[in-house]
Design an enzyme around this catalytic site. Structure first.
Site, PDB file in Angstrom:
ATOM      1  NE  ARG A  85      40.052  40.528  36.946  1.00  0.00           N
ATOM      2  CZ  ARG A  85      40.887  40.922  37.887  1.00  0.00           C
ATOM      3  NH1 ARG A  85      42.075  41.334  37.562  1.00  0.00           N
ATOM      4  NH2 ARG A  85      40.517  40.908  39.151  1.00  0.00           N
ATOM      5  CB  THR A  86      34.422  41.772  33.039  1.00  0.00           C
ATOM      6  OG1 THR A  86      35.119  40.560  33.327  1.00  0.00           O
ATOM      7  CG2 THR A  86      33.559  41.582  31.815  1.00  0.00           C
ATOM      8  CE  LYS A 114      12.603  53.575  43.192  1.00  0.00           C
ATOM      9  NZ  LYS A 114      12.255  54.731  42.377  1.00  0.00           N
ATOM     10  NE  ARG A 135      30.866  39.671  35.418  1.00  0.00           N
ATOM     11  CZ  ARG A 135      32.142  39.422  35.731  1.00  0.00           C
ATOM     12  NH1 ARG A 135      32.560  39.568  36.965  1.00  0.00           N
ATOM     13  NH2 ARG A 135      32.984  39.021  34.803  1.00  0.00           N
ATOM     14  CG  HIS A 168      33.070  35.509  31.577  1.00  0.00           C
ATOM     15  ND1 HIS A 168      32.893  36.647  30.810  1.00  0.00           N
ATOM     16  CD2 HIS A 168      33.802  35.904  32.668  1.00  0.00           C
ATOM     17  CE1 HIS A 168      33.487  37.672  31.425  1.00  0.00           C
ATOM     18  NE2 HIS A 168      34.043  37.246  32.543  1.00  0.00           N
TER      19      HIS A 168
HETATM   20  N1   CP Z   1      37.982  37.565  34.653  1.00  0.00           N
HETATM   21  C1   CP Z   1      36.957  38.281  35.153  1.00  0.00           C
HETATM   22  O1   CP Z   1      35.801  38.101  34.753  1.00  0.00           O
HETATM   23  O2   CP Z   1      37.316  39.176  36.120  1.00  0.00           O
HETATM   24  P1   CP Z   1      36.320  40.157  36.878  1.00  0.00           P
HETATM   25  O3   CP Z   1      35.392  39.296  37.688  1.00  0.00           O
HETATM   26  O4   CP Z   1      37.215  41.023  37.729  1.00  0.00           O
HETATM   27  O5   CP Z   1      35.564  40.942  35.853  1.00  0.00           O
END
Ligand code: CP
Length: 354
Positions: A85-86, A114, A135, A168
């Site tokens: 979702r993120t 590499k 991420r 987050h």
């Molecule tokens: N809530 C959340 O970060 O979901 P994802 O890991 O699916 O992005």
């Protein structure tokens, strides 16, 4: 203050609040790395902007207007840790505003395979893109990469879309936006009782949300978790230093009766030191079942950052107090608001009268 005014070692040693001073440029959001960089005014502004975007996007003309705002910009989604979702909500947010997207989701498909360093990778991205959304499973790596970008030839903003077990921030923004909307006609977030349940030690969403909630008054927070997964002392210290009332421990069934919001989380066994460690923890008392619905307030909301396993029974999904699917969609709107604010197009959105 731009991040190129300070050396990496000096910056690294600052506390989160002091670091946050380096993430804005000319009073505008630039890098988005830590929950500590958001004050209440910024949270209210972003929530109002997200709602405005949502409203404008209801019409064809509005969608065309939004799509024209950043159609000359490109965003790199650099997700080397799994996400549904993120990643997708950032894609959708970029598409709403007209940004073109590039992606690296697996370093095995990039030149990191590499031996290229993450530092060289983000400098490479900055040659082609105007924004990096990142991420990583390495705590603090987003900060390091933002510093590298600010000190490179072509500084571009970086958004932390989840870093290790520490932060987050954009999930916390969508959580606060969901609370703002849920309590819009109930006096707002101030004074509410929020109960967190599950793996609170390793859930970075809870850590970032707890920080954002220090911007509100009269809250009561309760952290209910199996003892080995209880919220970490540094979060408790932050709450205590900001005068937020909180308690840890106790029984989920008694805690949820008093809750205005129940924030469920899954066991984050991807962080186990040894495979199977989490499986030895009894989580049966930290799962929300259909029978619990009769115990909670009629105005309470049930939230979850998702993905879920068994901690919320699927039968709960149809209850009007279950807002986790709405919460997830809120992520798209708040991330669109965030990107618009970073590129200074928030004023155009507020001024749109179509
Ligand atoms: N809530 C959340 O970060 O979901 P994802 O890991 O699916 O992005």
């Amino acid at each position: 203050m731009p991040l190129n005014r300070i050396g990496w070692e000096e910056f690294r040693r600052l506390d989160a609040k002091a670091k946050a001073a380096y993430f804005a440029e000319d009073g505008r959001l630039f890098h988005v790395l830590l929950a500590q960089q958001f004050d209440r005014a910024r949270l209210e502004d972003l929530g109002a902007l997200a709602t405005r975007i949502r409203f404008i996007a209801k019409s064809d003309e509005g969608r065309r207007f939004l799509k024209g705002l950043l159609d000359a910009r490109r965003a790199m989604l650099y997700f080397t840790q799994p996400s549904t979702r993120t990643f997708l909500s950032f894609c959708a947010a970029c598409q709403i505003l007209g940004l073109t997207i590039g992606e690296v989701r697996d370093p095995a498909t990039s030149s990191e395979y590499k031996g290229e360093s993450p530092e060289d990778s983000v400098r490479t991205f900055s040659s082609y893109f105007d924004l990096i959304v990142m991420r990583s499973q390495i705590a603090g790596l987003a900060e390091r990469m933002a510093w590298v970008l600010s000190n490179a030839g072509r500084p571009i903003p970086l958004i932390n879309a989840g870093s290790g077990r520490d932060q987050h921030p954009t999930q916390a923004l969508l959580d606060v936006y969901t609370l703002q909307r849920s309590f819009e006609n109930l006096g707002g977030i101030d004074g509410k009782c929020i109960v967190f349940v599950g793996d609170l030690l390793r859930g970075r969403t809870v850590r970032s949300l707890a920080v954002l909630l220090t911007n509100y008054g009269g809250l009561r927070l309760r952290f209910v978790a199996p003892e080995p997964l209880q919220i970490s002392p540094d979060v408790c210290e932050t709450l205590a230093s900001r005068g937020v009332a909180f308690e840890t421990g106790g029984d989920m069934e008694s805690a949820i009766r008093d809750a205005d919001a129940i924030y469920m989380t899954r066991i984050q066994d991807e962080w186990d030191a040894r495979e199977g460690d989490s499986a030895r923890i009894d989580i049966s008392r930290y799962c929300l079942e259909h029978r619990h619905l009769q115990m909670i307030k009629p105005t309470a909301v049930i939230m979850h950052p998702l993905p879920r396993r068994k901690e919320i029974a699927v039968e709960i999904d149809g209850d009007p107090r279950a807002v986790y699917w709405r919460q997830m969609r809120n992520g798209m709107w708040i991330r669109a608001a965030l990107i618009a604010a970073i590129f200074g197009r928030d004023g155009d959105i507020r001024g749109y009268d179509g």
